[in-house]
Design a protein around this motif. Structure first.
Motif, PDB file in Angstrom:
ATOM      1  N   MET A 100      27.086  26.889  59.973  1.00  0.00           N
ATOM      2  CA  MET A 100      27.100  28.029  59.057  1.00  0.00           C
ATOM      3  C   MET A 100      26.249  27.763  57.808  1.00  0.00           C
ATOM      4  SD  MET A 100      28.610  30.233  60.683  1.00  0.00           S
ATOM      5  CE  MET A 100      29.038  31.570  59.619  1.00  0.00           C
ATOM      6  N   GLY A 101      26.103  26.517  57.428  1.00  0.00           N
ATOM      7  CA  GLY A 101      25.255  26.175  56.289  1.00  0.00           C
ATOM      8  C   GLY A 101      23.776  26.307  56.605  1.00  0.00           C
ATOM      9  N   VAL A 102      23.432  26.241  57.890  1.00  0.00           N
ATOM     10  CA  VAL A 102      22.034  26.311  58.316  1.00  0.00           C
ATOM     11  C   VAL A 102      21.609  27.747  58.613  1.00  0.00           C
ATOM     12  CG1 VAL A 102      20.429  25.493  60.088  1.00  0.00           C
ATOM     13  CG2 VAL A 102      22.171  23.983  59.224  1.00  0.00           C
ATOM     14  N   MET A 103      22.565  28.622  58.893  1.00  0.00           N
ATOM     15  CA  MET A 103      22.250  29.990  59.298  1.00  0.00           C
ATOM     16  C   MET A 103      21.348  30.746  58.315  1.00  0.00           C
ATOM     17  SD  MET A 103      22.931  30.621  62.179  1.00  0.00           S
ATOM     18  CE  MET A 103      23.367  32.146  62.911  1.00  0.00           C
ATOM     19  N   PRO A 104      21.538  30.645  57.001  1.00  0.00           N
ATOM     20  CA  PRO A 104      20.614  31.360  56.107  1.00  0.00           C
ATOM     21  C   PRO A 104      19.166  30.907  56.270  1.00  0.00           C
ATOM     22  CG  PRO A 104      22.544  30.675  54.898  1.00  0.00           C
ATOM     23  CD  PRO A 104      22.644  30.050  56.252  1.00  0.00           C
ATOM     24  N   TYR A 105      18.952  29.618  56.475  1.00  0.00           N
ATOM     25  CA  TYR A 105      17.587  29.123  56.678  1.00  0.00           C
ATOM     26  C   TYR A 105      17.000  29.668  57.975  1.00  0.00           C
ATOM     27  CZ  TYR A 105      18.576  25.740  53.007  1.00  0.00           C
ATOM     28  OH  TYR A 105      18.900  25.145  51.823  1.00  0.00           O
ATOM     29  N   ILE A 106      17.817  29.692  59.001  1.00  0.00           N
ATOM     30  CA  ILE A 106      17.335  30.191  60.293  1.00  0.00           C
ATOM     31  C   ILE A 106      17.039  31.685  60.214  1.00  0.00           C
ATOM     32  CG2 ILE A 106      17.997  30.562  62.704  1.00  0.00           C
ATOM     33  CD1 ILE A 106      19.533  27.898  62.520  1.00  0.00           C
TER      34      ILE A 106
ATOM     35  N   SER B 250      19.964  20.989  57.632  1.00  0.00           N
ATOM     36  CA  SER B 250      19.549  22.019  56.674  1.00  0.00           C
ATOM     37  C   SER B 250      18.199  21.681  56.054  1.00  0.00           C
ATOM     38  CB  SER B 250      20.614  22.218  55.603  1.00  0.00           C
ATOM     39  OG  SER B 250      20.814  21.031  54.872  1.00  0.00           O
ATOM     40  N   GLY B 251      17.897  20.409  55.876  1.00  0.00           N
ATOM     41  CA  GLY B 251      16.587  19.997  55.391  1.00  0.00           C
ATOM     42  C   GLY B 251      15.493  20.283  56.401  1.00  0.00           C
ATOM     43  N   LEU B 252      15.814  20.075  57.678  1.00  0.00           N
ATOM     44  CA  LEU B 252      14.848  20.389  58.730  1.00  0.00           C
ATOM     45  C   LEU B 252      14.588  21.890  58.808  1.00  0.00           C
ATOM     46  CD1 LEU B 252      16.051  17.988  61.559  1.00  0.00           C
ATOM     47  CD2 LEU B 252      14.070  17.721  60.054  1.00  0.00           C
ATOM     48  N   ALA B 253      15.641  22.685  58.666  1.00  0.00           N
ATOM     49  CA  ALA B 253      15.478  24.143  58.701  1.00  0.00           C
ATOM     50  C   ALA B 253      14.680  24.629  57.491  1.00  0.00           C
ATOM     51  CB  ALA B 253      16.844  24.817  58.758  1.00  0.00           C
ATOM     52  N   ALA B 254      14.920  24.039  56.321  1.00  0.00           N
ATOM     53  CA  ALA B 254      14.155  24.417  55.127  1.00  0.00           C
ATOM     54  C   ALA B 254      12.687  24.029  55.277  1.00  0.00           C
ATOM     55  CB  ALA B 254      14.761  23.763  53.892  1.00  0.00           C
ATOM     56  N   ALA B 255      12.416  22.868  55.866  1.00  0.00           N
ATOM     57  CA  ALA B 255      11.034  22.453  56.098  1.00  0.00           C
ATOM     58  C   ALA B 255      10.356  23.380  57.097  1.00  0.00           C
ATOM     59  CB  ALA B 255      11.000  21.012  56.603  1.00  0.00           C
ATOM     60  N   SER B 256      11.086  23.798  58.103  1.00  0.00           N
ATOM     61  CA  SER B 256      10.543  24.735  59.083  1.00  0.00           C
ATOM     62  C   SER B 256      10.219  26.073  58.422  1.00  0.00           C
ATOM     63  CB  SER B 256      11.541  24.929  60.223  1.00  0.00           C
ATOM     64  OG  SER B 256      11.083  25.868  61.129  1.00  0.00           O
ATOM     65  N   PHE B 257      11.109  26.548  57.575  1.00  0.00           N
ATOM     66  CA  PHE B 257      10.871  27.803  56.852  1.00  0.00           C
ATOM     67  C   PHE B 257       9.628  27.698  55.989  1.00  0.00           C
ATOM     68  CE2 PHE B 257      11.405  30.009  52.768  1.00  0.00           C
ATOM     69  CZ  PHE B 257      11.351  31.313  53.215  1.00  0.00           C
TER      70      PHE B 257
END
Length: 120
Positions: free
Chosen positions: A3-9, A63-70
């Motif tokens: 759920m913490g990663v969902m906003p980044y995705i 979450s760091g990986l998702a932010a880097a992807s964004f």
């Protein structure tokens, strides 16, 4: 954790669409190599270093990986669309006509004989 990663995705998906659209537009202008090289460079110079720093230095994990992807997709989309916007349109038209001319001049047998739009 998910759920913490969902906003980044959820924020990343429009950036993926932006990048994909820009890449397809560049490829329609016969700029295949330029578009592919830009995607590779941005991935290697922006996304991967940001993922490494956010994971190993700051310890953000997924979450760091998702932010880097964004961030990588946003950067890539902006660069690819700016290349599309500043394209040499006359050169692209000449290149596409050349590609189409080579295809039309080939001796392809379609198997159907036509005369003035009427099947014979």
């Amino acid at each position: 954790m998910l759920m913490g990663v969902m906003p980044y995705i959820l924020l990343c998906q429009p950036m993926i669409s932006l990048t994909t659209t820009g890449a397809y537009l560049n490829r329609a202008l016969a700029m295949y190599q330029r578009s592919t090289k830009i995607e590779l460079l941005v991935t290697c110079l922006v996304t991967l270093p940001l993922a490494w720093v956010s994971t190993f230095v700051y310890g953000y994990n997924i979450s760091g990986l998702a932010a880097a992807s964004f961030t990588g997709y946003a950067t890539m989309g902006l660069v690819i669309l700016s290349i599309y916007n500043n394209a040499d349109w006359e050169k692209a038209v000449r290149k596409n006509k050349k590609i189409a001319g080579e295809f039309e001049s080939s001796k392809m047998n379609t198997g159907v004989d036509t005369m003035d739009g009427v099947l014979v």
